[in-house]
Write an enzyme that holds these catalytic residues in place. Sequence first.
Site, PDB file in Angstrom:
ATOM      1  N   HIS A  40       3.077  -6.146   2.291  1.00  0.00           N
ATOM      2  CA  HIS A  40       2.623  -5.731   0.963  1.00  0.00           C
ATOM      3  C   HIS A  40       1.152  -6.099   0.763  1.00  0.00           C
ATOM      4  CE1 HIS A  40       2.634  -9.896  -0.340  1.00  0.00           C
ATOM      5  NE2 HIS A  40       3.837 -10.029   0.179  1.00  0.00           N
ATOM      6  N   ASP A  54       5.215 -10.987   4.885  1.00  0.00           N
ATOM      7  CA  ASP A  54       4.673 -11.704   6.041  1.00  0.00           C
ATOM      8  C   ASP A  54       5.801 -12.294   6.891  1.00  0.00           C
ATOM      9  OD1 ASP A  54       5.446 -13.560   4.135  1.00  0.00           O
ATOM     10  OD2 ASP A  54       3.578 -14.693   4.142  1.00  0.00           O
TER      11      ASP A  54
END
Length: 512
Positions: free
Chosen positions: A98, A398
């Site tokens: 993102h 992540d």
Amino acid sequence: MLALNRFILVLVVGAILAALSFSLQYLQLVPTNPVAEEVSRGKNRKRVNPVIHTEAPEPDPISEAYLYCNLPNQTEHTWEGHSLADYKLLSVHVMIRHGDRYPLYSIPQTKRPAIDCTLSPNRVPSHPLLASFISHMALGSQGHWDGSLASVPRVPNHRACEMGELTQTGVVQHLKNGEILRQAYIKRHKLLPADWSSRQVWVETTGKSRTLQSGLALLYGLLPAFPWGRLAPHQQWSTLFCGSACDCPARNRHLEREQKRQYRQRVADAQLDRAYASMAAALGVATRALRAANPVDALLCHVCHGLPFPCARAPPPAPPRARPPPAEGACLTLEHFAALRRQQREDERARLEAGIYRRYATLAAHPYLNRTAQRMEQAARGRRGGAEPAFALASAHDVTLQPVLSALGLEGAGFPRFAARLVFELWKSPQAGRGVKARQEAWPRGGVDGAFVRVLYNGQDLTFDTAFCRHHDRHSAQPLCPLGNFLSFVRRDMFSVVNATSYQQACHQSVP
């Protein structure tokens, strides 16, 4: 007389230049015959330039942080869509992190960063597609939403950002990513027809607003004003995108071991302890409370948005025998931030040496890699028949992308920055359209039906850095990486790091 003076001047200048040339040659500052010297230089006359060994400079924490911020005002030179002439692009599979978000934690006794999480084309950073993107997202109820995605807002919409909310910077980052991929795959290679269907475009995301909104922004950059009726985003309930293959006890035990290793390293870091004690004293809070708040996450937000580091709020009157209040105007500093980033870099190096994270990453990333490999094989064998997507997008975190990079052997790529993108391209060679015998002669060790794969990360071609193609001879008759290498890696070879030959075996074996 004037002519005589000029003649004398020319003679003097010529004499000076001749003397200077002779001196330089004598001192060997300029070779008298460079070509001849290169050919006939004897062993005892060999000149060796000294090699100066110096320590690599310590990275500047602010410059390094800007790379993580991935500010969208920079021009990128990317390699998506580049291949040999006459090769046909069959499919593209993309995993993204993102975009820029508001911190997930707040630092005790400080004001939260003042960031507006509504969208405005007139605010920096912006993008030519931002205004139409905002309008188009208002029509999102026409889409076919999986799970709880229908209730997730399609654009960030809080004047004062909420924890973890995507910012306008994050939206612009992925509009830019989508535009890059549009130039490479839609305009150059015509990967999708104008009347593409929902079966040709696959979008999956976790249920977090920041991942859904990032995926929609990239998709809008790729296919501006896409028809909502053709879009059917799928929800991944696990951040590992493991779907129905999430049951893996050994993976969880590897993660526990890695977390214990990280904890032991942090506890043993005296320099980090001093930094936390100094920060806690400046803010007038307990050191353990500051550690729990993960201040580096919030400080990175201040760096990425050009905000000064936070200062202590004015405390209420202290009761007797209470901890003394912080000094007026006490603030966190660049030195504090640098100490936290130093520890993160050292932890990354120690993680590589320990090898525990790689074992966890292998099991964490396999379901996504296996699903990608299956789709690519079907497309390469010509069995897609419209059932397999030509473009697949996974909008993730992540903690999703980092294990995939590690499992592929790309640990050197570093921690995923905001709006990082990992791309798998599937190509078919010109020879693949010939008869079986011709294909075997042209590609004796070729992949499935003459198919080849490229792996790109943030626009850089890292195919030959991956574990499955590191030793491939790119100067052979097969200049690209055979898809067969990738298939063998995902189905068997990647489990060698955990002494297994399959995902099921690796997941259910004992972990010491």
